[in-house]
Enzyme design. Structure first.
Site, PDB file in Angstrom:
ATOM      1  N   GLN A  27      33.658   8.706  18.719  1.00  0.00           N
ATOM      2  CA  GLN A  27      32.611   9.365  17.944  1.00  0.00           C
ATOM      3  C   GLN A  27      33.239  10.333  16.952  1.00  0.00           C
ATOM      4  O   GLN A  27      33.624   9.939  15.865  1.00  0.00           O
ATOM      5  CB  GLN A  27      31.621  10.062  18.876  1.00  0.00           C
ATOM      6  CG  GLN A  27      30.295  10.351  18.217  1.00  0.00           C
ATOM      7  CD  GLN A  27      29.146  10.443  19.231  1.00  0.00           C
ATOM      8  OE1 GLN A  27      29.300  10.133  20.404  1.00  0.00           O
ATOM      9  NE2 GLN A  27      27.997  10.865  18.778  1.00  0.00           N
ATOM     10  N   ASP A  28      33.402  11.610  17.318  1.00  0.00           N
ATOM     11  CA  ASP A  28      34.175  12.473  16.424  1.00  0.00           C
ATOM     12  C   ASP A  28      35.382  13.010  17.187  1.00  0.00           C
ATOM     13  O   ASP A  28      35.466  12.874  18.406  1.00  0.00           O
ATOM     14  CB  ASP A  28      33.329  13.577  15.778  1.00  0.00           C
ATOM     15  CG  ASP A  28      32.686  14.529  16.768  1.00  0.00           C
ATOM     16  OD1 ASP A  28      32.720  14.248  17.983  1.00  0.00           O
ATOM     17  OD2 ASP A  28      32.152  15.561  16.332  1.00  0.00           O
ATOM     18  N   PRO A  29      36.356  13.603  16.483  1.00  0.00           N
ATOM     19  CA  PRO A  29      37.598  14.005  17.151  1.00  0.00           C
ATOM     20  C   PRO A  29      37.355  15.085  18.208  1.00  0.00           C
ATOM     21  O   PRO A  29      36.370  15.819  18.160  1.00  0.00           O
ATOM     22  CB  PRO A  29      38.447  14.562  15.996  1.00  0.00           C
ATOM     23  CG  PRO A  29      37.861  13.973  14.752  1.00  0.00           C
ATOM     24  CD  PRO A  29      36.397  13.831  15.028  1.00  0.00           C
ATOM     25  N   VAL A  89      33.579   9.496  12.915  1.00  0.00           N
ATOM     26  CA  VAL A  89      33.669  10.690  12.069  1.00  0.00           C
ATOM     27  C   VAL A  89      35.104  11.178  12.219  1.00  0.00           C
ATOM     28  O   VAL A  89      35.595  11.301  13.338  1.00  0.00           O
ATOM     29  CB  VAL A  89      32.661  11.768  12.524  1.00  0.00           C
ATOM     30  CG1 VAL A  89      32.862  13.066  11.758  1.00  0.00           C
ATOM     31  CG2 VAL A  89      31.231  11.261  12.342  1.00  0.00           C
ATOM     32  N   HIS A  93      30.481  17.403  16.582  1.00  0.00           N
ATOM     33  CA  HIS A  93      29.584  16.750  15.608  1.00  0.00           C
ATOM     34  C   HIS A  93      29.318  17.602  14.361  1.00  0.00           C
ATOM     35  O   HIS A  93      28.398  17.308  13.599  1.00  0.00           O
ATOM     36  CB  HIS A  93      28.244  16.353  16.247  1.00  0.00           C
ATOM     37  CG  HIS A  93      28.388  15.698  17.586  1.00  0.00           C
ATOM     38  ND1 HIS A  93      29.225  14.631  17.802  1.00  0.00           N
ATOM     39  CD2 HIS A  93      27.816  15.978  18.785  1.00  0.00           C
ATOM     40  CE1 HIS A  93      29.163  14.272  19.083  1.00  0.00           C
ATOM     41  NE2 HIS A  93      28.325  15.074  19.698  1.00  0.00           N
TER      42      HIS A  93
END
EC number: 3.2.2.27
Length: 223
Positions: free
Chosen positions: A60-62, A122, A131
């Protein structure tokens, strides 16, 4: 042989992409801590060239903690504690792959070097704020990455864990590619079907059936 430059070169000239890069630069210039470091943002593409991709794992995101994110989803640098989601990934590997020994670190570079694209959807995040960069344009860029793989490659294995990854993968042509879905390996959801999913052995079966070298999932100790 096509490269990332061939399939994404025009994408990086688009206004939205320039705006995303400007947004991230401004955040850093304003003194905010952004992960991963600028030099690592595109590491997924650096370590796994377009023509070498066999498997795609979508994150998803880091990670948004210090020293964790380095541009490969789920992976952390040597010396950093293994995050909970990756602990569960290792648990499933231990269950699924005969002889798999749980590593003491979370550095997944060897997967990337074998053709596993470890792609977050992302590519940046503000420290401590999950997020926080989700609406900055990265999602559109990674949609284009997935579309390019879908269109220009055949027989890839996509591992889509959790609702976010599954939504991203809805346009993958199931006639051309293999798509395996399970809940996210996070401690919040892993017990709902990630643990027991068998995705790693299934991936290698797909690759073997296509006369491709299977992935050696074992992570070697850091020397």
């Amino acid at each position: 042989m096509q490269t990332w430059s061939d399939v994404l070169g025009q994408e990086k000239k688009q206004a939205y992409f320039q705006e995303t890069m400007d947004f991230v630069r401004r955040e850093r210039e304003a003194g905010k801590i952004v992960y991963p470091p600028a030099a690592d943002v595109f590491n997924a593409f650096k370590y796994t060239e377009f023509a070498d991709v066999k498997v795609v794992i979508l994150g998803q995101d880091p990670y948004h903690g210090p020293n964790q994110a380095h541009g490969l989803c789920f992976s952390v640098l040597p010396g950093v504690a293994v995050p909970p989601s990756l602990v569960n990934i290792y648990k499933e590997l231990h269950r699924d792959i005969p002889g798999f020994e749980i590593p003491s670190h979370g550095y997944l570079l060897s997967w990337a070097q074998q053709g596993v694209l470890l792609l977050n959807t992302v590519l940046t995040v503000e420290a401590g704020k999950a997020h926080s960069h989700a609406s900055s344009g990265w999602e559109h860029f990674t949609d284009r990455v997935i579309a390019a793989l879908n269109e220009h490659r055949e027989g890839l294995v996509f591992l889509l864990w959790g609702n976010h990854a599954q939504k991203k993968g809805q346009y993958i042509d199931r006639q051309r590619h293999h798509v395996l879905m399970a809940p996210h390996p996070s401690p919040l959801s892993a017990h709902r079907g990630f643990l027991g999913c068998g995705h790693f052995s299934q991936t290698n079966q797909f690759l073997t059936d296509a006369d491709k070298q299977p992935i050696n999932w074992q992570i070697a100790p850091i020397a």
